[in-house]
Design an enzyme around this catalytic site. Structure first.
Site, PDB file in Angstrom:
ATOM      1  N   ASP A  13       0.816  -1.225   0.000  1.00  0.00           N
ATOM      2  CA  ASP A  13       0.000   0.000   0.000  1.00  0.00           C
ATOM      3  C   ASP A  13       0.843   1.265   0.000  1.00  0.00           C
ATOM      4  O   ASP A  13       0.433   2.297   0.536  1.00  0.00           O
ATOM      5  CB  ASP A  13      -0.957   0.034   1.214  1.00  0.00           C
ATOM      6  CG  ASP A  13      -1.774  -1.226   1.315  1.00  0.00           C
ATOM      7  OD1 ASP A  13      -2.279  -1.664   0.274  1.00  0.00           O
ATOM      8  OD2 ASP A  13      -1.900  -1.770   2.424  1.00  0.00           O
ATOM      9  N   LYS A  16       2.181   2.125  -5.085  1.00  0.00           N
ATOM     10  CA  LYS A  16       2.868   1.598  -6.272  1.00  0.00           C
ATOM     11  C   LYS A  16       2.053   1.834  -7.538  1.00  0.00           C
ATOM     12  O   LYS A  16       2.600   2.146  -8.583  1.00  0.00           O
ATOM     13  CB  LYS A  16       3.095   0.085  -6.124  1.00  0.00           C
ATOM     14  CG  LYS A  16       4.095  -0.283  -5.064  1.00  0.00           C
ATOM     15  CD  LYS A  16       4.241  -1.790  -4.921  1.00  0.00           C
ATOM     16  CE  LYS A  16       3.005  -2.468  -4.430  1.00  0.00           C
ATOM     17  NZ  LYS A  16       2.631  -2.169  -3.045  1.00  0.00           N
ATOM     18  N   GLY A  40      -4.282  -4.343  -4.548  1.00  0.00           N
ATOM     19  CA  GLY A  40      -5.251  -3.331  -4.957  1.00  0.00           C
ATOM     20  C   GLY A  40      -4.508  -2.088  -5.376  1.00  0.00           C
ATOM     21  O   GLY A  40      -3.821  -1.474  -4.564  1.00  0.00           O
ATOM     22  N   HIS A  41      -4.557  -1.771  -6.654  1.00  0.00           N
ATOM     23  CA  HIS A  41      -3.867  -0.588  -7.159  1.00  0.00           C
ATOM     24  C   HIS A  41      -4.896   0.439  -7.627  1.00  0.00           C
ATOM     25  O   HIS A  41      -5.775   0.116  -8.422  1.00  0.00           O
ATOM     26  CB  HIS A  41      -2.968  -0.942  -8.347  1.00  0.00           C
ATOM     27  CG  HIS A  41      -1.729  -1.643  -7.937  1.00  0.00           C
ATOM     28  ND1 HIS A  41      -0.870  -2.233  -8.834  1.00  0.00           N
ATOM     29  CD2 HIS A  41      -1.192  -1.845  -6.735  1.00  0.00           C
ATOM     30  CE1 HIS A  41       0.139  -2.772  -8.180  1.00  0.00           C
ATOM     31  NE2 HIS A  41      -0.036  -2.544  -6.907  1.00  0.00           N
ATOM     32  N   GLN A 223       1.860  -5.993  -3.231  1.00  0.00           N
ATOM     33  CA  GLN A 223       2.262  -6.119  -1.816  1.00  0.00           C
ATOM     34  C   GLN A 223       3.574  -5.360  -1.541  1.00  0.00           C
ATOM     35  O   GLN A 223       3.888  -4.427  -2.255  1.00  0.00           O
ATOM     36  CB  GLN A 223       2.357  -7.586  -1.376  1.00  0.00           C
ATOM     37  CG  GLN A 223       1.009  -8.290  -1.293  1.00  0.00           C
ATOM     38  CD  GLN A 223       0.556  -8.889  -2.606  1.00  0.00           C
ATOM     39  OE1 GLN A 223       1.335  -9.489  -3.326  1.00  0.00           O
ATOM     40  NE2 GLN A 223      -0.700  -8.729  -2.941  1.00  0.00           N
TER      41      GLN A 223
HETATM   42  P1  IMP Z   1      -2.922 -12.796   1.740  1.00  0.00           P
HETATM   43  O1  IMP Z   1      -1.983 -12.243   0.722  1.00  0.00           O
HETATM   44  O2  IMP Z   1      -4.370 -12.542   1.396  1.00  0.00           O
HETATM   45  O3  IMP Z   1      -2.654 -14.223   2.082  1.00  0.00           O
HETATM   46  O4  IMP Z   1      -2.695 -11.976   3.113  1.00  0.00           O
HETATM   47  C1  IMP Z   1      -1.492 -12.114   3.856  1.00  0.00           C
HETATM   48  C2  IMP Z   1      -1.084 -10.774   4.462  1.00  0.00           C
HETATM   49  O5  IMP Z   1      -0.673  -9.902   3.409  1.00  0.00           O
HETATM   50  C3  IMP Z   1      -2.194 -10.043   5.210  1.00  0.00           C
HETATM   51  O6  IMP Z   1      -1.626  -9.339   6.292  1.00  0.00           O
HETATM   52  C4  IMP Z   1      -2.723  -9.077   4.177  1.00  0.00           C
HETATM   53  O7  IMP Z   1      -3.350  -7.968   4.764  1.00  0.00           O
HETATM   54  C5  IMP Z   1      -1.428  -8.702   3.467  1.00  0.00           C
HETATM   55  N1  IMP Z   1      -1.635  -8.226   2.092  1.00  0.00           N
HETATM   56  C6  IMP Z   1      -1.926  -8.966   1.016  1.00  0.00           C
HETATM   57  N2  IMP Z   1      -2.013  -8.197  -0.080  1.00  0.00           N
HETATM   58  C7  IMP Z   1      -1.745  -6.946   0.320  1.00  0.00           C
HETATM   59  C8  IMP Z   1      -1.640  -5.698  -0.367  1.00  0.00           C
HETATM   60  O8  IMP Z   1      -1.799  -5.591  -1.589  1.00  0.00           O
HETATM   61  N3  IMP Z   1      -1.334  -4.614   0.410  1.00  0.00           N
HETATM   62  C9  IMP Z   1      -1.098  -4.718   1.740  1.00  0.00           C
HETATM   63  N4  IMP Z   1      -1.179  -5.854   2.408  1.00  0.00           N
HETATM   64  C10 IMP Z   1      -1.500  -6.957   1.717  1.00  0.00           C
END
Ligand code: IMP
Length: 429
Positions: A13, A16, A40-41, A223
């Protein structure tokens, strides 16, 4: 071989999407190599806001090839939904390609993701529940179903038959819940497969050819580094590798094909989900940052935890990625604070350190040691020239550059495409 990797240098977040969108304008190809629609972009063009979860951000430009690489966890439902929205907004999806090796997310992955989180109770990770972890689990276990299988009805039947029987056993015996009907799941995913068939190819070849032809290739990270399965704050991480090295595997290119590694750094720190966060502000300053920065998740809508910038953490993420440049985001959000703090060290059990600990137990005990900077009150959002930024904001950035020994090449002062101050071009040629 002009190529740029974009990595989130914190917990995701960082903004990017905006820089990816900006650089996509100059690129011939935009490549996603890891994660899935857990990302999420948000891209703002004029007064319109576009949100992407799985689609590479270059889709708003008609002349770019957009690659969903082999390392991505591919959700056909999410993909088709985004394509429909894209086309509904008058854009074309014809310039998207999906690698046949990417692993497919099925409904049972999402369900197991949710059930597994529930069963962790207090220890839950706070996943996006998009099925990312369970999909990658199947991949690692060598039982996953790939995009190449999805588009071949016979192969899909063979693979799904085995998977549904295994997953139903898990769902019924471990989670005490109902399993899936093989026939209807097959029909549904066979249809999805036929709809996405036109996008599917060996993208590693396309990316290689683009690099060989000296086209500009942008590798788009989702991420952030601290969510990396190996290098992040495990177990509060995602299940892929959002670090520079992850692009080589996830896009099928040699590491020597990457020229610039641009770290996207928010001018403060945020995190969604659980886990230690040394500079977190659970007070009105944290709340002010959250409101000013609109720090609510693009994918889940959850309020993000907010805190000051942490240079101990950034020194670590810069090192493990080999960052060559920084884009500093959301600097405008810091306008109006009397003082601004930067963490330059931790005190852990009475000892000072500038090393970012691998152990979460130690990180949980880290007390931030701050250097305080005078704030500024001017609104930065309309500034177009770096020299016109308040001297306090320039001093803040100069300190970051010196501490990390990495140049801040881009400064972002608002969500719009035009609110981007470029000090030095990112593509070297
Ligand atoms: P997962 O990727 O859904 O398995 O989540 C694992 C961890 O990564 C959690 O803490 C999510 O909140 C975090 N996470 C996954 N995708 C994002 C992102 O795009 N931005 C920020 N945190 C993320």
């Amino acid at each position: 071989m002009p190529s740029v990797v974009i990595v989130g240098a914190q917990w995701g977040d960082e903004g990017k999407g905006k820089i990816i969108d900006y650089l996509a304008g100059e690129s011939n190809m935009v490549v996603r190599a890891q994660g899935g629609n857990n990302a999420g972009h948000t891209v703002i063009v004029g007064d319109k806001k576009y949100t992407f979860h799985l689609l590479p951000s270059g889709v708003l430009y008609r002349d770019k090839l957009n690659i969903i690489g082999n390392g991505v966890a591919f959700d056909p439902e999410g993909f088709l939904g985004e394509v429909e929205k894209l086309e509904g907004n008058g854009f074309s999806a014809d310039n998207i390609r999906i690698d046949e090796r990417a692993h497919v997310i099925f409904p049972y992955h999402k369900q197991i993701d949710a059930l597994e989180e529930e069963s962790r109770g207090e220890e839950k990770i706070g996943t996006t529940q998009k099925g990312i972890g369970p999909c990658y689990m199947d991949k690692i276990q060598r039982s996953g179903i790939r995009v190449g299988d999805l588009i071949d009805p016979e192969l899909l039947w063979e693979r799904l038959k085995l998977q549904v029987s295994k997953k139903n056993e898990i769902l019924e015996k471990i989670y005490n819940t109902k399993g899936y009907n093989l026939e209807s799941l097959y029909q549904q995913y066979r249809e999805h497969g036929q709809k996405i068939k036109r996008f599917v190819t060996d993208t590693t070849k396309l990316t290689h050819e683009a690099l060989e032809a000296d086209e500009k290739v942008l590798f788009e990270g989702a991420q952030g580094t601290l969510l990396d399965l190996d290098l992040g704050t495990y177990p509060y991480v995602t299940s892929s590798h959002p670090t520079a090295g992850g692009f080589s595997v996830g896009a099928g290119i040699g590491p020597n094909k990457i020229e610039e590694i641009l770290g996207i750094v928010k001018a403060y720190t945020t995190r969604v989900g659980l886990g230690p966060f040394p500079t977190e502000l659970q007070d009105e300053t944290g709340e002010a940052i959250r409101q000013k920065g609109k720090e609510f998740g693009t994918t889940t809508g959850r309020a993000r935890r907010c805190g000051w910038l942490d240079l101990v953490m950034l020194k670590y993420t810069a090192r493990v990625n080999g960052l060559t440049a920084i884009s500093l985001m959301l600097l405008d959000v810091l306008s109006g604070f009397e003082d601004i703090k930067i963490c330059v060290g931790y005190e852990i059990e009475g000892e000072e350190t500038t090393d970012f600990p691998a152990s979460l137990k130690r990180l949980g005990k880290a007390k931030p040691l701050y250097k305080t900077f005078p704030g500024w009150s001017a609104d930065l959002s309309n500034i177009t020239d770096f020299q016109d930024l308040p001297k306090e904001a320039k001093a803040y950035m100069a300190f970051i550059e010196k501490y990390l020994d990495i140049p801040v090449k881009i400064v972002s002062i608002g969500p719009g495409r035009d609110q981007t101050i470029v000090r030095e071009e990112i593509y070297r040629k």
